[in-house]
Design a protein around this motif. Sequence first.
Motif, PDB file in Angstrom:
ATOM      1  N   THR A  81       0.829  -1.198   0.000  1.00  0.00           N
ATOM      2  CA  THR A  81       0.000   0.000   0.000  1.00  0.00           C
ATOM      3  C   THR A  81       0.868   1.254   0.000  1.00  0.00           C
ATOM      4  O   THR A  81       2.048   1.206  -0.310  1.00  0.00           O
ATOM      5  N   GLY A  82       0.283   2.381   0.358  1.00  0.00           N
ATOM      6  CA  GLY A  82       1.004   3.643   0.418  1.00  0.00           C
ATOM      7  C   GLY A  82       0.359   4.701  -0.465  1.00  0.00           C
ATOM      8  O   GLY A  82      -0.459   4.391  -1.346  1.00  0.00           O
ATOM      9  N   PHE A  83       0.729   5.945  -0.237  1.00  0.00           N
ATOM     10  CA  PHE A  83       0.156   7.049  -1.013  1.00  0.00           C
ATOM     11  C   PHE A  83       0.435   6.881  -2.499  1.00  0.00           C
ATOM     12  O   PHE A  83      -0.477   6.948  -3.331  1.00  0.00           O
ATOM     13  N   ASP A  84       1.706   6.670  -2.850  1.00  0.00           N
ATOM     14  CA  ASP A  84       2.054   6.525  -4.264  1.00  0.00           C
ATOM     15  C   ASP A  84       1.454   5.255  -4.854  1.00  0.00           C
ATOM     16  O   ASP A  84       1.071   5.225  -6.024  1.00  0.00           O
ATOM     17  N   THR A  85       1.383   4.199  -4.066  1.00  0.00           N
ATOM     18  CA  THR A  85       0.795   2.948  -4.541  1.00  0.00           C
ATOM     19  C   THR A  85      -0.667   3.155  -4.928  1.00  0.00           C
ATOM     20  O   THR A  85      -1.099   2.752  -6.013  1.00  0.00           O
ATOM     21  N   GLU A  86      -1.420   3.801  -4.051  1.00  0.00           N
ATOM     22  CA  GLU A  86      -2.842   4.019  -4.328  1.00  0.00           C
ATOM     23  C   GLU A  86      -3.053   5.042  -5.439  1.00  0.00           C
ATOM     24  O   GLU A  86      -3.941   4.888  -6.282  1.00  0.00           O
TER      25      GLU A  86
END
Length: 282
Positions: A81-86
Motif C-alpha cells: 500500500t502507500g500514497f504513491d501505490t494508491e
Amino acid sequence: MKKLISFAVAGMFALSLAACGSSSSAAASITESSAESTAASTADSAAADSDLAYLQNKGKMTIGYTVYEPMNYTDESGTFTGFDTELATAVCEKLGVEPDFVEINWDTKETELAAKSIDCIWNGLTLTDDREANMACTKPYVKNAQVVVMKADADYTSTADLAGKTVVAESGSAGETTIEEDEGLQQADFVAKSVQTDCLMEVAAGTADAAVLDLTLASAMIGEGTDYANLVIKDELNVEEYGVAFRKGSDVAAAVDTAFDELKADGTMQTLADKYGLTLAD
C-alpha cells in the motif's frame, strides 16, 4: 478484302483501348495501395513514438519503487500500500492500463528507466532541474523537505555540530545531495545506504549519529508509537516537491498530469493525502 482489313484494324484498335484502360486501372490500383501502405507506415511510426501507446499496447505500466513509507510499503496485514501505490493505481485506471510495481535499486533508477526495465520512477521522487532536463517529469504533486533525524537526547543546534560525525542518507537521494551541498554536513563522515529505512536503523543502533531523510518518511516512521520512538526530527533543511519521472520525450507525463487534475477535482488526491499525513503541492 477491304472489309476484312477494316474489321481487323477495328479489332486491333479496340484491343489497344482495352489494354490502355486495363493499364490505367492497374496503375491507379498500385498508386492507391502505395498510399495506403504509406499511411499505415506513418501511423505505425507515430504509435512507436508514443510512450503512452506503448504502455497501452502492452496493457500495463511498470512502476519502479523502493520501500518507502508512507509512499510504497507493505503494511502489518501484508498488504502492499502507500500514497504513491494508491495514487498510481488510480492513475493507471484512467489510462486504461494495469499497475505493475517493481522494486528497484534507487541508485540505478535512471539506468533502469532508460533501458525500459521500468516505465517510470514513482516513489517520492524529488524534482530537480537536472532530473527535469533529462527525464519527462509530471507536475509536482506532494510537498516534502529534507530533515535531520537523531536520537532525542542528542545535542544539536545546527548542521555544524555534525562535523566529524557519521551521517547517513540513501544513496542517490535528495538527502545525499543535501549533505553534499550543506556547509556543515560537508564536514561530516558521510555513509551511503541502499534505502532510507536502513538509515533509521543505523541511527537507532548508534552506528550513525544522524540521518538526512525525507520529511514524509520521517514523520511516518519515528516518534511515539513507532519502532523508532527514541528518534526525533532535529532540523528541517530545505523544502522540495515530488513528481513522477518517465523517459525523456515521453508523452505519458502529460497524460498523468491530466489524471492528477481529475483526481484533485474529485477529491481523491486530498483524501489520500489526509490518509497518509501528506501535503499536496499547489
